[in-house]
Design an enzyme around this catalytic site. Structure first.
Site, mmCIF file in Angstrom:
data_model
loop_
_atom_site.group_PDB
_atom_site.id
_atom_site.type_symbol
_atom_site.label_atom_id
_atom_site.label_comp_id
_atom_site.label_asym_id
_atom_site.label_seq_id
_atom_site.Cartn_x
_atom_site.Cartn_y
_atom_site.Cartn_z
ATOM 1 C CB CYS A 155 -10.881 -3.124 1.002
ATOM 2 S SG CYS A 155 -10.323 -2.317 -0.511
ATOM 3 C CD GLU B 292 -1.457 4.636 4.792
ATOM 4 O OE1 GLU B 292 -0.936 5.450 5.585
ATOM 5 O OE2 GLU B 292 -2.164 3.678 5.164
ATOM 6 C CB CYS C 50 -8.838 -4.505 -3.300
ATOM 7 S SG CYS C 50 -7.951 -2.937 -3.145
ATOM 8 C CG ASN D 33 -0.431 -0.230 2.515
ATOM 9 O OD1 ASN D 33 0.636 -0.797 2.648
ATOM 10 N ND2 ASN D 33 -1.146 0.197 3.548
ATOM 11 C CD GLU E 165 -5.538 -5.491 -2.030
ATOM 12 O OE1 GLU E 165 -5.100 -4.354 -1.750
ATOM 13 O OE2 GLU E 165 -6.062 -6.234 -1.192
#
Ligand code: THU
Length: 135
Positions: free
Chosen positions: A89, A47, A92, A45, A58
């Site tokens: 999630c 951010e 994703c 990930n 993903e």
């Protein structure tokens, strides 16, 4: 499903998790997948100070998929900062569905699940072509 090296997928997801850029949530995530041509790809990930722009692991994984020539995802694993299995999630799941082989299998905390089980009645590319053919 039997010849998938889930240990290798988990190791790759964990390695990716350690490369995450998650200074805001402090919730690093790593994802890894086996591609139909045998490639093992991964992502972490990323951010952003503008929180809503955060890219899930993903997203990075799919960047690697496309950059490496595409293909279909066959098996997928995702881990949290403790290296524990994590479910993707909702957004994703949709991203994985788009690029998944029909038989894409995900390793979840509840065991192996197909993409169909994780995202029932998925909206996908087929719906767009249906509309085109009706027009
Ligand atoms: N996250 C992922 O990378 N993938 C998921 O499927 C769930 C959430 C990330 C986004 C954010 O950086 C952090 O986890 C906390 O939500």
């Amino acid at each position: 499903m039997t010849n998938i090296d889930w240990d290798a997928l988990h190791a790759a997801a964990k390695a990716a998790m350690h490369l995450a850029y998650a200074p805001y949530s402090k919730y690093p995530v790593g994802a890894a997948a086996l591609v139909s041509d045998g490639r093992l790809i991964s992502g972490s990930n990323i951010e952003n100070a503008s929180y809503g722009l955060t890219l899930c692991a993903e997203c990075a994984l799919l960047g690697e998929l496309i950059r490496g020539g595409g293909g279909r995802l066959v098996a997928f694993a995702c881990v949290d900062g403790a290296g524990q299995k994590l479910v993707p999630c909702g957004r994703c799941r949709q991203l994985l569905f788009e690029h998944g082989a029909g038989t894409l299998v995900l390793d979840t905390p509840d065991g192996l699940r197909t993409i169909e089980e994780m995202l029932p009645q998925a909206f996908g590319p087929g719906h767009l072509t249906e509309i085109e053919s009706k027009a």
